[in-house]
Design a protein around this motif. Structure first.
Motif, PDB file in Angstrom:
ATOM      1  N   THR A 236      -8.359   2.297  13.821  1.00 21.75           N
ATOM      2  CA  THR A 236      -8.474   1.840  15.210  1.00 21.75           C
ATOM      3  C   THR A 236      -7.348   2.425  16.064  1.00 21.75           C
ATOM      4  O   THR A 236      -7.565   3.396  16.789  1.00 21.75           O
TER       5      THR A 236
ATOM      6  N   GLY B 173      -5.692   0.091   6.568  1.00 23.02           N
ATOM      7  CA  GLY B 173      -6.913   0.829   6.859  1.00 23.02           C
ATOM      8  C   GLY B 173      -7.454   0.492   8.234  1.00 23.02           C
ATOM      9  O   GLY B 173      -7.884   1.389   8.968  1.00 23.02           O
ATOM     10  N   GLU B 174      -7.380  -0.774   8.602  1.00 21.84           N
ATOM     11  CA  GLU B 174      -7.862  -1.152   9.939  1.00 21.84           C
ATOM     12  C   GLU B 174      -7.042  -0.473  11.021  1.00 21.84           C
ATOM     13  O   GLU B 174      -7.591   0.063  11.989  1.00 21.84           O
TER      14      GLU B 174
ATOM     15  N   ALA C 156      -1.191 -10.815   4.351  1.00 20.15           N
ATOM     16  CA  ALA C 156      -1.955  -9.606   4.646  1.00 20.15           C
ATOM     17  C   ALA C 156      -1.061  -8.453   5.069  1.00 20.15           C
ATOM     18  O   ALA C 156      -1.531  -7.324   5.163  1.00 20.15           O
TER      19      ALA C 156
ATOM     20  N   PHE D 106       0.822  -1.206   0.000  1.00 20.66           N
ATOM     21  CA  PHE D 106       0.000   0.000   0.000  1.00 20.66           C
ATOM     22  C   PHE D 106       0.859   1.259   0.000  1.00 20.66           C
ATOM     23  O   PHE D 106       0.562   2.228  -0.689  1.00 20.66           O
TER      24      PHE D 106
ATOM     25  N   SER E  37      -1.088  -4.916   3.347  1.00 17.83           N
ATOM     26  CA  SER E  37      -2.208  -4.793   2.422  1.00 17.83           C
ATOM     27  C   SER E  37      -3.053  -3.575   2.807  1.00 17.83           C
ATOM     28  O   SER E  37      -3.020  -3.121   3.954  1.00 17.83           O
ATOM     29  N   PRO E  38      -3.806  -3.016   1.861  1.00 14.12           N
ATOM     30  CA  PRO E  38      -4.645  -1.853   2.174  1.00 14.12           C
ATOM     31  C   PRO E  38      -5.616  -2.139   3.311  1.00 14.12           C
ATOM     32  O   PRO E  38      -5.897  -1.263   4.124  1.00 14.12           O
ATOM     33  N   ARG E  39      -6.110  -3.383   3.370  1.00 17.69           N
ATOM     34  CA  ARG E  39      -7.057  -3.713   4.419  1.00 17.69           C
ATOM     35  C   ARG E  39      -6.407  -3.582   5.797  1.00 17.69           C
ATOM     36  O   ARG E  39      -6.976  -2.942   6.707  1.00 17.69           O
ATOM     37  N   ALA E  40      -5.216  -4.156   5.947  1.00 18.14           N
ATOM     38  CA  ALA E  40      -4.541  -4.101   7.247  1.00 18.14           C
ATOM     39  C   ALA E  40      -4.220  -2.661   7.625  1.00 18.14           C
ATOM     40  O   ALA E  40      -4.429  -2.226   8.766  1.00 18.14           O
TER      41      ALA E  40
END
Lengths: 101, 191
Positions: free
Chosen positions: B143, B138-139, B130, B55, B133-136
């Motif tokens: 948070t 972003g989370e 993961a 990312f 990755s963008p998901r990780a």
């Protein structure tokens, strides 16, 4: 696996030193800004290397924050350069040494 | 086989990175410097990919090599030929001091990193797909690092407002009278 993480850190150190050299040697404010970007990118590379080393993503988050700050810094720096140019002053950081305008 | 490919990519990216950084510092024409910086940022993105920071690599290309460098090129084009910078200038002890200071900085970085981390850097821990990755990312941003995320937006807003204020000028401000106070020496002749 590819090269050790140490090699990435060596590249980061070289990048930082080259950028510092540019900031100190050059007199055009535009090239000083470009060299500053190189320094920031050296720091970013070190952050991401250590993030990989610890297998934690916080370093990458920090690198993204550095990127945002660098973008803001470029906006303000370029605005200053354009403002100085508009006053028909010479673009030379050695001569622009007074803050009063 | 895979090892060799990774090494080859690393060597090409690292040397392109350092070479283009040197080019940025040494070109007399800022236009060439900005173009070399784009190459520098691109090869850095390759290094980020090798460190499995996907990312960040994408953001690097989009934000840096895209948006920031376009802004640089616009300003360089706007300023035209007024910005052709002499290479260094000033007394020669300044240049020598700059080289010495940059060398000292690099030695310092290498020594500190070597002392603190040299033995433990050899074995990078295993990571999952993961990682980076963008998901990780972003989370984590929404948070653990929510405050940093929000503060970043305020910083960007402040920079945008500052850019507008610096870029705009009141009517009658142009042509600006040469202000003697900004120069130590004499005022350059008006064209």
């Amino acid at each position: 696996m590819g090269p050790d993480l140490t090699w990435y850190l060596a590249v980061a150190a070289f990048l930082f030193a080259i950028g510092a050299l540019g900031v100190m040697l050059r007199r055009s404010p535009l090239i000083v800004l470009l060299s500053l970007e190189i320094m920031l990118n050296g720091a970013n590379l070190a952050l991401i290397t250590f993030s990989r080393h610890h297998a934690q993503l916080d370093g990458q988050i920090f690198a993204l924050a550095v990127m945002a700050v660098a973008a803001s810094e470029v906006v303000v720096g370029l605005g200053l350069i354009v403002a100085v140019h508009r006053r028909k002053l010479e673009l030379d950081v050695d001569k622009l040494s007074m803050l009063r305008g | 086989m895979g090892n060799v490919v990774v090494w080859a990519v690393w060597i090409v990216a690292a040397f392109a990175c350092l070479g283009s950084a040197t080019a940025v510092v040494s070109f007399a024409n800022p236009y060439y410097s900005a173009l070399s910086l784009i190459g520098n940022l691109g090869s850095l993105a390759v290094l980020y990919l090798l460190l499995s920071a996907e990312f960040v690599a994408a953001a690097q290309v989009l934000v840096y090599a895209g948006a920031v460098m376009v802004m640089f090129l616009f300003v360089i084009a706007y300023l035209g030929r007024h910005i052709d910078a002499p290479w260094a200038g000033g007394p020669s002890w300044q240049a020598l001091g700059a080289v010495a200071a940059a060398g000292a900085l690099m030695v310092e970085i290498v020594v500190v990193i070597g002392l603190k981390a040299s033995g433990r850097l050899a074995d990078a821990p295993d990571i999952t797909d993961a990682f980076g990755s963008p998901r990780a990312i972003g989370e984590l941003f929404l948070t653990d690092h929510l405050l940093a995320f929000e503060i970043t937006s305020i910083v960007l807003l402040a920079a945008a407002v500052g850019g507008v204020v610096l870029g705009s000028h009141a009517r009658g401000d142009e042509p600006a009278p040469p202000s003697n106070t900004l120069l130590q020496e004499e005022v350059p002749p008006l064209r």
